[in-house]
Motif scaffolding. Sequence first.
Motif, PDB file in Angstrom:
ATOM      1  N   THR A  32     -12.078 -59.775 -21.066  1.00  0.00           N
ATOM      2  CA  THR A  32     -11.303 -61.023 -21.121  1.00  0.00           C
ATOM      3  C   THR A  32     -12.056 -62.174 -21.781  1.00  0.00           C
ATOM      4  O   THR A  32     -11.443 -63.127 -22.248  1.00  0.00           O
ATOM      5  N   TRP A  33     -13.376 -62.085 -21.808  1.00  0.00           N
ATOM      6  CA  TRP A  33     -14.176 -63.151 -22.399  1.00  0.00           C
ATOM      7  C   TRP A  33     -15.227 -62.577 -23.355  1.00  0.00           C
ATOM      8  O   TRP A  33     -15.689 -61.447 -23.166  1.00  0.00           O
ATOM      9  N   VAL A  34     -15.590 -63.346 -24.350  1.00  0.00           N
ATOM     10  CA  VAL A  34     -16.726 -63.003 -25.213  1.00  0.00           C
ATOM     11  C   VAL A  34     -17.648 -64.214 -25.267  1.00  0.00           C
ATOM     12  O   VAL A  34     -17.196 -65.363 -25.201  1.00  0.00           O
ATOM     13  N   LEU A  35     -18.950 -63.932 -25.370  1.00  0.00           N
ATOM     14  CA  LEU A  35     -19.952 -64.992 -25.447  1.00  0.00           C
ATOM     15  C   LEU A  35     -20.719 -64.849 -26.751  1.00  0.00           C
ATOM     16  O   LEU A  35     -21.047 -63.728 -27.176  1.00  0.00           O
ATOM     17  N   THR A  82     -21.328 -60.852 -27.062  1.00  0.00           N
ATOM     18  CA  THR A  82     -21.355 -60.060 -25.831  1.00  0.00           C
ATOM     19  C   THR A  82     -19.971 -60.060 -25.202  1.00  0.00           C
ATOM     20  O   THR A  82     -19.404 -61.116 -24.940  1.00  0.00           O
ATOM     21  N   TYR A  83     -19.419 -58.867 -24.993  1.00  0.00           N
ATOM     22  CA  TYR A  83     -18.074 -58.746 -24.428  1.00  0.00           C
ATOM     23  C   TYR A  83     -18.072 -58.103 -23.045  1.00  0.00           C
ATOM     24  O   TYR A  83     -17.058 -58.070 -22.367  1.00  0.00           O
ATOM     25  N   ASP A  84     -19.226 -57.577 -22.621  1.00  0.00           N
ATOM     26  CA  ASP A  84     -19.314 -56.918 -21.317  1.00  0.00           C
ATOM     27  C   ASP A  84     -20.689 -57.199 -20.717  1.00  0.00           C
ATOM     28  O   ASP A  84     -21.668 -56.538 -21.049  1.00  0.00           O
ATOM     29  N   LEU A  85     -20.759 -58.183 -19.821  1.00  0.00           N
ATOM     30  CA  LEU A  85     -22.040 -58.569 -19.236  1.00  0.00           C
ATOM     31  C   LEU A  85     -22.571 -57.507 -18.273  1.00  0.00           C
ATOM     32  O   LEU A  85     -23.773 -57.278 -18.195  1.00  0.00           O
ATOM     33  N   GLN A  86     -21.683 -56.847 -17.556  1.00  0.00           N
ATOM     34  CA  GLN A  86     -22.116 -55.862 -16.563  1.00  0.00           C
ATOM     35  C   GLN A  86     -22.745 -54.638 -17.211  1.00  0.00           C
ATOM     36  O   GLN A  86     -23.762 -54.122 -16.746  1.00  0.00           O
ATOM     37  N   GLN A  87     -22.137 -54.156 -18.295  1.00  0.00           N
ATOM     38  CA  GLN A  87     -22.637 -52.947 -18.960  1.00  0.00           C
ATOM     39  C   GLN A  87     -23.457 -53.266 -20.212  1.00  0.00           C
ATOM     40  O   GLN A  87     -23.769 -52.370 -20.992  1.00  0.00           O
ATOM     41  N   ASN A  88     -23.782 -54.546 -20.398  1.00  0.00           N
ATOM     42  CA  ASN A  88     -24.571 -54.976 -21.558  1.00  0.00           C
ATOM     43  C   ASN A  88     -23.915 -54.562 -22.876  1.00  0.00           C
ATOM     44  O   ASN A  88     -24.564 -54.056 -23.794  1.00  0.00           O
ATOM     45  N   GLY A  89     -22.601 -54.783 -22.972  1.00  0.00           N
ATOM     46  CA  GLY A  89     -21.879 -54.453 -24.193  1.00  0.00           C
ATOM     47  C   GLY A  89     -21.921 -55.594 -25.189  1.00  0.00           C
ATOM     48  O   GLY A  89     -21.525 -56.721 -24.877  1.00  0.00           O
ATOM     49  N   PHE A  90     -22.446 -55.326 -26.388  1.00  0.00           N
ATOM     50  CA  PHE A  90     -22.549 -56.388 -27.384  1.00  0.00           C
ATOM     51  C   PHE A  90     -22.530 -55.799 -28.798  1.00  0.00           C
ATOM     52  O   PHE A  90     -22.721 -54.598 -28.994  1.00  0.00           O
ATOM     53  N   VAL A  91     -22.306 -56.677 -29.777  1.00  0.00           N
ATOM     54  CA  VAL A  91     -22.395 -56.301 -31.181  1.00  0.00           C
ATOM     55  C   VAL A  91     -23.146 -57.414 -31.912  1.00  0.00           C
ATOM     56  O   VAL A  91     -22.882 -58.601 -31.699  1.00  0.00           O
ATOM     57  N   ASP A  92     -24.120 -57.043 -32.729  1.00  0.00           N
ATOM     58  CA  ASP A  92     -24.924 -58.008 -33.472  1.00  0.00           C
ATOM     59  C   ASP A  92     -24.431 -58.135 -34.907  1.00  0.00           C
ATOM     60  O   ASP A  92     -23.888 -57.183 -35.475  1.00  0.00           O
ATOM     61  N   PHE A 111     -14.260 -53.541 -33.999  1.00  0.00           N
ATOM     62  CA  PHE A 111     -15.078 -52.472 -33.426  1.00  0.00           C
ATOM     63  C   PHE A 111     -14.402 -51.907 -32.195  1.00  0.00           C
ATOM     64  O   PHE A 111     -13.527 -52.530 -31.583  1.00  0.00           O
ATOM     65  N   ASN A 112     -14.825 -50.693 -31.851  1.00  0.00           N
ATOM     66  CA  ASN A 112     -14.404 -50.036 -30.617  1.00  0.00           C
ATOM     67  C   ASN A 112     -15.521 -50.253 -29.598  1.00  0.00           C
ATOM     68  O   ASN A 112     -16.655 -49.820 -29.821  1.00  0.00           O
ATOM     69  N   PRO A 113     -15.248 -50.921 -28.465  1.00  0.00           N
ATOM     70  CA  PRO A 113     -16.296 -51.184 -27.476  1.00  0.00           C
ATOM     71  C   PRO A 113     -17.001 -49.929 -26.973  1.00  0.00           C
ATOM     72  O   PRO A 113     -18.139 -49.990 -26.517  1.00  0.00           O
ATOM     73  N   GLY A 114     -16.324 -48.784 -27.074  1.00  0.00           N
ATOM     74  CA  GLY A 114     -16.927 -47.542 -26.613  1.00  0.00           C
ATOM     75  C   GLY A 114     -17.910 -46.934 -27.591  1.00  0.00           C
ATOM     76  O   GLY A 114     -18.678 -46.035 -27.241  1.00  0.00           O
TER      77      GLY A 114
END
Length: 455
Positions: free
Chosen positions: A32-35, A85-95, A107-110
């Motif tokens: 729901t959020w991106v940082l 960063t789109y997933d803080l709990q699972q450390n999901g990010f794209v640089d 991108f596909n978050p998976g």
Amino acid sequence: MKKILILLLFISSLAQAQYSVKGNLHPPKKYTWVLLYKVEGARQVFVKNTQIKQEVKQVDGKNLTYGTFEFEFPADAKTGAYRITYDLQQNGFVDFLFNKEDVELSFNPGDVEGTTVFSKSKENQLYKKFLADIATAQYKVDSLQVAYLKNPSQQLEGAYKKAVENISNVQNSYANSSKGTLVHHFIIATDRYNSPTVAKSSQEYLNGVISHFFDKIDFSSSYLYNSSFLIDRIADYVFYMNYSRDAKEQERLHKKAVDIAIGKVNDLTFKADVIEFLTSQFASIKNIELVDYLMTNHFEKLPKENQNLEFKKNIDEVMATAIGRVAPDFTWTENGKEMSLSQLKDGQSYLLIFYSTECSHCLREVPQIYEFMKGKTNTKVIAFAMETSDTMWKNYIKNLPGWHHALGLGKWENKTARMYQVNSTPTYFVLGMDKKIIANPEKIDDLKMILGSLN
């Protein structure tokens, strides 16, 4: 006069120009959020955040739901590497890299690495294409090297030389075409060493890669520093390039690798960041030997102003219950007498149990352990009850005679429980006669096996 006014307006518009980054992620799942962060060495600096909007798009005749977001860069945004960063709990990010241009990506978050596509941004498009082409060329070199080790031949030697020439051509082509861009610095630093002639053994091959690993990396480059590039390369070198199945040899290789990697860094602020990063990585797997080595030989040798004392405090707390450490001391009252763990001398080994009478797992496992320990006199048990009150505990311990019983009020916030980093009950620690932690088993069957070997 009119020309001057137009020129001033043009210059003003350039000075106020702002750029944006737009993204699409599919499937959006629960995000729901991106940082947005600016990457600087081993740290990331928060820039701003925004919500992810759900949009339905038609792709190949099908309606697909996408998560979309957009950031506008601040007018004074620095060029360099940024992180979404789109997933803080699972450390999901794209640089991605930012160099005064709009950026659009999907991108596909998976599978971020395999699916990220830049529809806008010449710098990122160039870098993605370079990484893909250089990976293909490198795969050819590595495949021929492996084939030669399995079945040496002059034909493979010749093919290997041509493959090395090809990867050099690819590298040089991108280095030349990227001059004047931000990505040029990353392309140069990615230039990996390949022996001009095929290695005659796997060890010869590995020695060549390791000894030349940092040849093309400029550790004084502000461009590389303001990204995750240097930290990623250091992590690759320490944790992946230096490996042995033998525990003692692995320890030696790790120590040598951290010495070499840290020795490459001259900037004291970044050196401190690297030391903290490596220490944290080893602390996460409770590698007491390497944590102590890094703290003693690198952290404590930094100038005082570069030593992060809060970091040291946190590491000391994390490693306090690592296997090999002396268990943190604590006191309790037993039969009207004050007792302490460090002063116990009635056993050749000890089992410290953190449990609660409000925990169903504990009520099932603790009696099993009590029955199992009957007749096993070498090991003494300290049962530390994490309770909100002493009412149930007073009655419960009547069924467990012969054990040391300590009461820890405050349950999860109990000082001793926090010191031992107890996050679930029951939690078990097996200690030697000297109170050093020799095991921290999670399963009761593993605990029984360890206790059986001690009695």
